[in-house]
Design a protein around this motif. Structure first.
Motif, mmCIF file in Angstrom:
data_model
loop_
_atom_site.group_PDB
_atom_site.id
_atom_site.type_symbol
_atom_site.label_atom_id
_atom_site.label_comp_id
_atom_site.label_asym_id
_atom_site.label_seq_id
_atom_site.Cartn_x
_atom_site.Cartn_y
_atom_site.Cartn_z
ATOM 1 N N ARG A 5 0.847 -1.191 0.000
ATOM 2 C CA ARG A 5 0.000 0.000 0.000
ATOM 3 C C ARG A 5 0.889 1.249 0.000
ATOM 4 O O ARG A 5 2.055 1.206 0.372
ATOM 5 C CB ARG A 5 -0.944 0.024 1.195
ATOM 6 N N CYS A 6 0.312 2.347 -0.422
ATOM 7 C CA CYS A 6 1.053 3.605 -0.551
ATOM 8 C C CYS A 6 0.618 4.593 0.530
ATOM 9 O O CYS A 6 -0.560 4.628 0.922
ATOM 10 C CB CYS A 6 0.799 4.255 -1.916
ATOM 11 N N GLN A 7 1.583 5.367 0.993
ATOM 12 C CA GLN A 7 1.268 6.442 1.924
ATOM 13 C C GLN A 7 1.142 7.745 1.147
ATOM 14 O O GLN A 7 2.005 8.070 0.333
ATOM 15 C CB GLN A 7 2.361 6.584 2.990
ATOM 16 N N ARG A 14 -0.663 13.020 6.350
ATOM 17 C CA ARG A 14 -0.317 11.714 5.794
ATOM 18 C C ARG A 14 -1.449 10.719 6.059
ATOM 19 O O ARG A 14 -2.042 10.701 7.135
ATOM 20 C CB ARG A 14 0.988 11.202 6.405
ATOM 21 N N THR A 15 -1.727 9.894 5.062
ATOM 22 C CA THR A 15 -2.753 8.859 5.212
ATOM 23 C C THR A 15 -2.374 7.680 4.336
ATOM 24 O O THR A 15 -1.581 7.819 3.384
ATOM 25 C CB THR A 15 -4.144 9.400 4.813
ATOM 26 N N TRP A 16 -2.919 6.517 4.643
ATOM 27 C CA TRP A 16 -2.598 5.297 3.896
ATOM 28 C C TRP A 16 -3.713 4.968 2.914
ATOM 29 O O TRP A 16 -4.889 5.061 3.233
ATOM 30 C CB TRP A 16 -2.398 4.125 4.847
#
Length: 261
Positions: A5-7, A14-16
């Motif tokens: 997964r990308c941040q 910041r969120t995932w």
């Protein structure tokens, strides 16, 4: 658990993004997730301008250049700074330029000069094109807006007698302790740009006041050493005495640099 997964960093937060089974799929999901966040929480014009400042800084633009660009953008987009970027339609963008071009300036009481409003338009077009790359807009609303009016080629130059008269006035005021006339004389007699004048430090004044180094120039070719005319040396030496090497020769009242204008 073996997934990918990308941040994301959006407006400083910041969120995932959701989990995926491969790096490629994770990037695709991250893009969709980001686009969904923008629809739900659209970026305002003001927020976009602040992020654009960071982009220009990363590119290596000088601080005064970034400030100048930001000032122009805030002036152009003033009525819609709190609105989402996606609401800057073609019609709204064209109306903003028309207002900029025709409304009297608060400082002069007159509409902006052709070069001024066309330069602001160009900066605003570049900004909105960058917004397209961030997917905040699907297309540039200013792309088809043309600058109005004929640009001036060159600026009026002083005649010889006018130059001599200005030189005499500057010397009289400089001897009375004013810094502004010294800046004018540096531009007149040494061929310096305004931005170079306001950034000169004590360290740049060298060889007993005979040379002035231009280390922070607009281009690499602009980095040079200029011979200081005899008539200017006493002024510059006086303003360098007792100051640290990194202090400005001609600081503003608060100690920072003057605006180039």
């Amino acid at each position: 658990n073996g997934g990918w997964r990308c941040q994301l960093k959006i407006n400083g937060r910041r969120t995932w993004a959701p989990m995926a089974d491969s790096p490629q799929r994770a990037e695709q999901l991250a893009e969709r997730f980001r686009d969904g966040l923008f629809v739900a929480n659209p970026v305002t014009v003001q927020e976009a301008i602040e992020e654009y400042r960071g982009h220009l800084s990363t590119k290596g633009n000088k601080a005064d250049s970034i400030d100048n660009t930001t000032t122009k953008l805030r002036r152009f987009f003033g009525p819609v700074l709190g609105s989402p970027v996606l609401r800057v339609t073609k019609a709204r963008a064209a109306a903003l330029y028309e207002d900029l071009r025709t409304c009297p300036s608060a400082r002069t009481g007159k509409p902006l000069a052709t070069d001024s409003h066309r330069n602001i338009l160009a900066e605003s077009k570049t900004f909105l094109a960058w917004c397209v790359t961030r997917r905040w807009l699907s297309s540039n609303p200013l792309a088809e807006v043309k600058g109005v009016g004929k640009r001036r080629h060159g600026k009026p130059q002083l005649r010889i007698d006018e130059g001599r008269a200005l030189r005499d006035v500057c010397h009289r005021l400089a001897m009375a302790g004013e810094d502004g006339p010294i800046a004018v004389l540096m531009a007149m007699l040494m061929g310096m740009r305004a931005g170079e004048v306001v950034r000169c430090t004590v360290r740049d004044l060298d060889d007993g006041g005979r040379l002035l180094w231009i280390a922070d120039a607009k281009t690499e070719a602009g980095k040079r050493a200029i011979e200081v005319p005899h008539e200017l040396r006493p002024y510059l030496l006086t303003r360098s005495q007792g100051k640290p090497h990194d202090a400005l020769l001609l600081p503003a009242k608060q100690g920072g640099p003057h605006w180039r204008d």
